[in-house]
Design a protein around this motif. Structure first.
Motif, PDB file in Angstrom:
ATOM      1  N   UNK A  60      22.825  -6.676   0.536  1.00  0.00           N
ATOM      2  CA  UNK A  60      21.842  -7.436   1.325  1.00  0.00           C
ATOM      3  C   UNK A  60      20.983  -8.337   0.447  1.00  0.00           C
ATOM      4  N   UNK A  61      20.979  -8.048  -0.857  1.00  0.00           N
ATOM      5  CA  UNK A  61      20.066  -8.749  -1.754  1.00  0.00           C
ATOM      6  C   UNK A  61      20.769  -9.620  -2.789  1.00  0.00           C
ATOM      7  N   UNK A  62      22.097  -9.622  -2.777  1.00  0.00           N
ATOM      8  CA  UNK A  62      22.839 -10.455  -3.724  1.00  0.00           C
ATOM      9  C   UNK A  62      23.734 -11.423  -2.950  1.00  0.00           C
ATOM     10  N   UNK A  63      24.144 -12.498  -3.629  1.00  0.00           N
ATOM     11  CA  UNK A  63      24.925 -13.546  -2.987  1.00  0.00           C
ATOM     12  C   UNK A  63      26.364 -13.603  -3.491  1.00  0.00           C
ATOM     13  N   UNK A  64      26.693 -12.728  -4.422  1.00  0.00           N
ATOM     14  CA  UNK A  64      28.025 -12.684  -4.981  1.00  0.00           C
ATOM     15  C   UNK A  64      28.115 -11.618  -6.044  1.00  0.00           C
ATOM     16  N   UNK A 115      17.110   0.473  -9.668  1.00  0.00           N
ATOM     17  CA  UNK A 115      17.814  -0.809  -9.790  1.00  0.00           C
ATOM     18  C   UNK A 115      17.962  -1.473  -8.429  1.00  0.00           C
ATOM     19  N   UNK A 116      18.258  -0.706  -7.391  1.00  0.00           N
ATOM     20  CA  UNK A 116      18.370  -1.280  -6.053  1.00  0.00           C
ATOM     21  C   UNK A 116      17.018  -1.850  -5.621  1.00  0.00           C
ATOM     22  N   UNK A 117      15.946  -1.113  -5.893  1.00  0.00           N
ATOM     23  CA  UNK A 117      14.604  -1.588  -5.549  1.00  0.00           C
ATOM     24  C   UNK A 117      14.226  -2.848  -6.314  1.00  0.00           C
ATOM     25  N   UNK A 118      14.644  -2.917  -7.579  1.00  0.00           N
ATOM     26  CA  UNK A 118      14.341  -4.100  -8.397  1.00  0.00           C
ATOM     27  C   UNK A 118      15.042  -5.329  -7.815  1.00  0.00           C
ATOM     28  N   UNK A 119      16.327  -5.194  -7.489  1.00  0.00           N
ATOM     29  CA  UNK A 119      17.084  -6.330  -6.957  1.00  0.00           C
ATOM     30  C   UNK A 119      16.522  -6.757  -5.597  1.00  0.00           C
ATOM     31  N   UNK A 120      16.133  -5.796  -4.782  1.00  0.00           N
ATOM     32  CA  UNK A 120      15.524  -6.137  -3.491  1.00  0.00           C
ATOM     33  C   UNK A 120      14.227  -6.922  -3.709  1.00  0.00           C
ATOM     34  N   UNK A 121      13.406  -6.443  -4.616  1.00  0.00           N
ATOM     35  CA  UNK A 121      12.141  -7.124  -4.912  1.00  0.00           C
ATOM     36  C   UNK A 121      12.393  -8.529  -5.448  1.00  0.00           C
ATOM     37  N   UNK A 122      13.423  -8.669  -6.266  1.00  0.00           N
ATOM     38  CA  UNK A 122      13.774  -9.967  -6.837  1.00  0.00           C
ATOM     39  C   UNK A 122      14.162 -10.953  -5.729  1.00  0.00           C
ATOM     40  N   UNK A 123      14.969 -10.507  -4.769  1.00  0.00           N
ATOM     41  CA  UNK A 123      15.414 -11.377  -3.683  1.00  0.00           C
ATOM     42  C   UNK A 123      14.263 -11.744  -2.763  1.00  0.00           C
ATOM     43  N   UNK A 124      13.342 -10.823  -2.571  1.00  0.00           N
ATOM     44  CA  UNK A 124      12.167 -11.123  -1.743  1.00  0.00           C
ATOM     45  C   UNK A 124      11.317 -12.206  -2.408  1.00  0.00           C
ATOM     46  N   UNK A 137      17.069 -18.470  -4.244  1.00  0.00           N
ATOM     47  CA  UNK A 137      17.873 -18.474  -5.454  1.00  0.00           C
ATOM     48  C   UNK A 137      19.128 -17.621  -5.274  1.00  0.00           C
ATOM     49  N   UNK A 138      20.181 -18.027  -5.958  1.00  0.00           N
ATOM     50  CA  UNK A 138      21.479 -17.339  -5.877  1.00  0.00           C
ATOM     51  C   UNK A 138      21.488 -16.176  -6.864  1.00  0.00           C
ATOM     52  N   UNK A 139      21.716 -14.983  -6.356  1.00  0.00           N
ATOM     53  CA  UNK A 139      21.719 -13.778  -7.182  1.00  0.00           C
ATOM     54  C   UNK A 139      23.156 -13.260  -7.294  1.00  0.00           C
ATOM     55  N   UNK A 140      23.657 -13.224  -8.533  1.00  0.00           N
ATOM     56  CA  UNK A 140      25.031 -12.801  -8.805  1.00  0.00           C
ATOM     57  C   UNK A 140      25.002 -11.473  -9.557  1.00  0.00           C
ATOM     58  N   UNK A 141      25.531 -10.443  -8.953  1.00  0.00           N
ATOM     59  CA  UNK A 141      25.540  -9.104  -9.540  1.00  0.00           C
ATOM     60  C   UNK A 141      26.777  -8.897 -10.399  1.00  0.00           C
TER      61      UNK A 141
END
Length: 256
Positions: free
Chosen positions: A168-172, A138-147, A152-156
């Protein structure tokens, strides 16, 4: 907002709006953040919502797929089991096919003009979650998504245990049921124990100071009385918030 007019003793409306149902886009206005289920809105709808609000984010679950989802058939044979609460099925992020389907769906959603994504079910990948053995995935997926989508704003949603790795990969971040305490076993809406609430708020304040990103509280109520009790608690915290019913299908309305 029509849905908030039935409430007693409310001085202001929430600054965040969650809805997984279908609404007239012109009736959604004046919010800092709007989170919508993309299947109910087209690109023209999203353009209208964006003119009347701040950031408009699309819902997607990285932990589960609902049986009514348009991409369920692509994943149904490689899921890990069923979540009885929501008629959804647990996703296997160790599967390249699952990851490919999710990214294809995200590409399709963001093409409609959303400002970003609301990532649901991240707590599934924590110590007591169904997919606790897929933390690195899941951490790798979110990192790949942000790259792939750096602007885009990523809200976890939830998954506090993982924030040290995902911040490092989410904005909120969204945290549900901090002041309230809905239980699925008996479908009861109520307040959380006061000490537990105080401890929770203390922890969230520490996270907010450490990572310097917005934290949104999502609370659940079934009456104006409970709504006001929740608001009395969280109104002093300066957290962004939304208070609705558990299904999040429309404007929240509560009997006085």
């Amino acid at each position: 907002m029509l849905g908030f007019e039935v409430l007693a003793n409310i001085d202001h409306k929430p600054n965040v709006f969650f809805c997984y149902g279908k609404l007239n886009p012109l009736e959604i206005r004046g919010f800092d953040y709007v989170i919508l289920e993309s299947k109910h809105f087209n690109a023209s709808d999203i353009k209208k919502v964006k003119k009347l609000n701040g950031k408009v984010l699309a819902y997607i679950s990285l932990g589960e797929v609902n049986s009514q989802s348009k991409y369920y058939n692509k994943l149904k044979d490689i899921t890990l089991g069923r979540n009885e609460n929501w008629d959804s099925y647990y996703l296997d992020l160790k599967s390249d096919s699952t990851v490919q389907v999710l990214f294809s769906e995200i590409d399709r959603i963001l093409a409609d003009g959303y400002d970003g994504l609301f990532l649901d079910n991240i707590d599934n990948f924590t110590t007591f979650g169904f997919q606790k053995d897929q933390k690195s995935e899941i951490v790798g997926f979110i990192e790949r998504l942000k790259v792939k989508y750096p602007e885009h704003f990523i809200l976890q949603n939830a998954g506090i245990e993982l924030v040290a790795d995902t911040h490092k990969f989410v904005d909120g971040m969204v945290v549900e049921s901090v002041a309230s305490d809905y239980t699925f076993s008996d479908n009861k809406y109520k307040l959380r124990d006061e000490k537990a609430y105080d401890d929770y708020i203390k922890k969230l304040n520490q996270l907010r100071r450490k990572y310097k990103f917005p934290i949104i509280l999502v609370e659940y109520a079934d009456s104006a009385e409970l709504y006001n009790e929740i608001l009395t608690r969280i109104g002093k915290t300066n957290f962004l918030y939304f208070i609705g019913t558990i299904d999040l299908q429309g404007y929240p309305e509560f009997a006085k």
